[in-house]
Scaffold this active site. Structure first.
Site, PDB file in Angstrom:
ATOM      1  N   GLU A 135     -48.511 -25.040  -1.111  1.00 31.02           N
ATOM      2  CA  GLU A 135     -47.705 -26.157  -1.602  1.00 31.02           C
ATOM      3  C   GLU A 135     -47.858 -27.274  -0.590  1.00 31.02           C
ATOM      4  OE1 GLU A 135     -46.438 -23.760   0.231  1.00 31.02           O
ATOM      5  OE2 GLU A 135     -45.677 -25.047   1.820  1.00 31.02           O
ATOM      6  N   SER A 171     -45.935 -35.089  15.352  1.00 34.59           N
ATOM      7  CA  SER A 171     -46.534 -34.052  14.502  1.00 34.59           C
ATOM      8  C   SER A 171     -47.783 -34.506  13.754  1.00 34.59           C
ATOM      9  CB  SER A 171     -45.496 -33.533  13.509  1.00 34.59           C
ATOM     10  OG  SER A 171     -44.949 -34.600  12.762  1.00 34.59           O
ATOM     11  N   LYS A 180     -50.269 -29.220  11.023  1.00 34.70           N
ATOM     12  CA  LYS A 180     -50.365 -28.243   9.937  1.00 34.70           C
ATOM     13  C   LYS A 180     -51.594 -27.330  10.060  1.00 34.70           C
ATOM     14  CE  LYS A 180     -46.700 -29.360   7.495  1.00 34.70           C
ATOM     15  NZ  LYS A 180     -45.567 -28.407   7.389  1.00 34.70           N
TER      16      LYS A 180
END
Lengths: 267, 402
Positions: free
Chosen positions: B114, B381, B92
């Site tokens: 968010e 991830s 991210k």
């Protein structure tokens, strides 16, 4: 001449702001929402906006969200909005009826058949909050073919390019978003609203109808000379929410009478 | 930077994507599109971004040959792209830091984001702390409960966490509230979307900023194997890590893409998040894509043990890949994902997040069916620290004794 055009021709000639109360279909239940709409028309509402409940209403503040959620919990489906229009017409309601919803509802139900059925039921226009002009060609064509006005929205943040784009496509009226924000009652109208409306007035002859943040008689009066109509929603839902079951309809009727200036009393 | 011409000028990937938001946001989205396009061509922006990716994020992340796992499964060779090693523990940050620079370039000092699992919220809070910006993260109450470590991290980093109590109280509702918040504060606030979803230009922009994953992996696998992988496999919630891994290989027809969705308690139950497997096209959060919805278009609640996959929508480019056959999408249940979580921990000493545990679980089923000369590129991830409590509750591991 369409019902919408006729209505604004009449209210403009009389020099008044046409009041369009809003109610969510199926809130607090289907029968009460119909009774509420009839009372709102009897109290001087010159047109009605019927909200089709959607699970994710991202332009709406907490009040309309809650009404939408409750309507869905009660089993309301989008086609109920068409039944409501049919029943109102059968009962002699003659004012413009405008369906307001989110795009996914129309896509899921089949845009073409929904628009066809809405026109046949006696609706006059559609407001699709999350359908911007650049994505609206097919919907606009379907509405036009069936004699419905697709109502476009403009916001205080809209630039001249977007205003021109909307003006070139719009029919019926232009929905002027009264605040930079979501739906919901506020104390005063936004300071930038008059400038925004003057900017639009210079670009179009179409009626300008202000929604979002209009909740009091003084808000409606402040629009005189600037706009042609006002949509009032959240405050009416708040009244339903806070009233005893047997008083809901009469309380809403009295408040719409206040909004339209028929009555001085405040609820 | 772009390797295909998609999306088009209105943000369409075939019939998907686009921009379906209230009018109030349209001008802001146009401004963002212009600013992003300019930044892509601006060498100063690229130099600063690349410097931060290297020295702050810790890129390039490793490409690790999982020899133990490969041997244990007895089929294709498995290479793991280690986004778990990036600063803050997940991919991210790649997007958050790039969008943070973009926000600064646009003169915005307030950031909304968010978050589902909290990884994007942490990444955004981190970037805001570093760039001196004011950060508000919208997070569903259910996710706040199951990802308390990340809530604490965000607060520590100076972010305000807005707990969202509406709807299913997960990522979908957090995104609704973030969009509502942005509608109200659009003039001075930058909305930093964490997934390759939302209105144009976000799916494109997030893909471009996450494509660093696939670009590095491409170079690394060529160096290690002298050829491209046969499969690129990654988990898909909104789909940002998957699109970032896949996209740099999109013109390489020999590289097959497999996206792994969350089947929750099973795709034939009501409790899953397998949007591409079980949904149909619709509009949510500003773009057209596959969507879990009922016959009337009401969006259904998703379910997954992993908060980051617990989303009833998916990025529009994945919908396009599904329809065109460029990628295949499969689904893995909560129970299988927990097996994947244990498998990687035990065989390789790498504790994965529950999101990529879905991809690991799929690889555990798929690799043994392939010949040994085939190569799988697996996107890892994020790391699993945030999920330890969930896993303890699910597996009943006794943390108090030996």
């Amino acid at each position: 001449m369409s019902r919408i055009a006729e209505t604004f021709a009449r209210t403009k000639a009389a020099g008044r702001i046409a009041l369009f109360p809003f109610m969510t279909v199926g809130y607090p239940d289907l029968e009460t929402s119909i009774a509420l709409v009839k009372a709102m028309v009897e109290a001087g509402g010159e047109g009605i906006e019927l909200g089709i409940p959607f699970s994710d209403p991202l332009a709406d503040g907490p009040t309309v969200q809650k009404s939408s959620y409750q309507a869905l919990q009660g089993g309301t489906v989008p086609t109920d909005a068409l039944d409501v229009v049919r029943r109102l017409r059968a009962d002699g309601v003659a004012v413009p009826l405008i369906l307001m919803g989110y795009l996914n509802t129309f896509l899921a139900c089949g845009e073409e058949s929904f628009i066809l059925d809405a026109a046949a039921a006696g609706a006059d226009g559609l407001i699709i909050v999350d359908l911007p002009p650049e994505e609206s060609d097919a919907t606009k064509a379907l509405c036009k073919k069936n004699g419905l006005d697709l109502i476009y929205l403009l916001a205080p943040t809209s630039d001249d390019g977007r205003i021109a784009e909307v003006v070139s496509r719009a029919s019926g009226f232009i929905y002027c978003v009264g605040v930079v924000g979501v739906t919901g009652a506020r104390d005063a109208i936004s300071a930038e609203l008059p400038g925004f409306l003057r900017r639009l007035r210079a670009k179009t002859e179409l009626p300008l109808v202000v929604g979002f943040g209009i909740s009091k008689r003084e808000h409606v009066q402040a629009l005189e000379g600037l706009a042609d109509g006002a949509i009032v929603a959240s405050v009416l839902i708040d009244i339903v929410e806070s009233s005893a079951r047997e008083e809901r309809v009469e309380k809403v009727r009295s408040y719409v009478e206040v909004l339209t200036g028929r009555s001085e009393a405040s609820t | 930077m772009t390797t295909t011409s998609l999306p088009d000028a209105l943000g369409h990937f075939g019939p998907y994507g686009g921009r379906f938001v209230p009018e109030t946001l349209m001008v802001a989205l146009n401004e963002l599109t212009v600013a992003f396009t300019e930044a892509l061509d601006d060498e100063t922006f690229q130099v600063e971004l690349n410097d931060l990716l290297r020295n702050y994020v810790g890129r390039p992340t490793a490409l690790y040959f999982a020899e133990n796992l490969t041997r244990k499964l007895g089929g294709a060779k498995i290479y793991i792209k280690r986004e778990d090693l990036a600063h803050t523990g997940a991919h991210k940050i790649n997007n958050a830091i790039a969008q943070g620079l973009l926000a600064r370039r646009m003169g915005k000092k307030k950031i909304f984001a968010e978050t589902g699992a909290g990884q994007h919220g942490v990444a955004t809070a981190t970037v805001c702390a570093m760039l001196g910006m004011e950060c508000t993260v919208f997070m569903g109450a259910e996710d706040v409960r199951r990802q308390s470590l990340n809530v604490f991290r965000m607060k520590l980093l100076g972010a305000k966490v807005e707990v969202v109590e509406s709807g299913s109280r997960t990522l979908k509702d957090a995104m609704n509230e973030a969009i509502r918040g942005w509608v109200t504060h659009v003039r001075d606030t930058y909305y930093l979307i964490g997934s390759a979803a939302g209105p144009h230009p976000y799916p494109w922009l997030v893909r471009e900023f996450q494509s660093v994953i696939g670009r590095e992996a491409r170079e690394q696998i060529l160096a290690a194997e002298g050829r491209l992988p046969d499969y690129a496999i990654a988990c898909v919630g909104g789909g940002s890590n998957a699109i970032g891994l896949f996209h740099p290989f999109v013109e390489d027809a020999a590289v097959k893409f497999i996206g792994v969705e969350a089947a929750g308690e099973g795709i034939d139950t009501e409790r899953h998040a397998a949007t591409l497997s079980k949904g149909r096209p619709g509009v949510l959060h500003g773009s057209k894509s596959y969507l879990l919805q009922d016959e009337y278009g009401q969006v259904q609640e998703a379910h997954s043990i992993s908060a980051g996959l617990d989303y009833p929508g998916v990025g529009p480019e994945h919908s396009f890949y599904k329809d065109t056959g460029r990628a295949t999408y499969v689904a893995i249940t909560d129970i299988e994902a927990l097996e994947g979580f244990k498998l990687l921990s035990e065989t390789e000493g790498i504790i994965p997040a529950l999101e990529p545990s879905h991809a690991i679980a799929y690889v555990a089923k798929f690799a043994p069916t392939l010949p040994k000369d085939q190569v799988i590129l697996l996107g890892l991830s994020g790391r699993g620290d945030k999920d330890i409590n969930t896993v303890i509750a699910a597996l009943g591991i006794d943390a108090g004794s030996e």
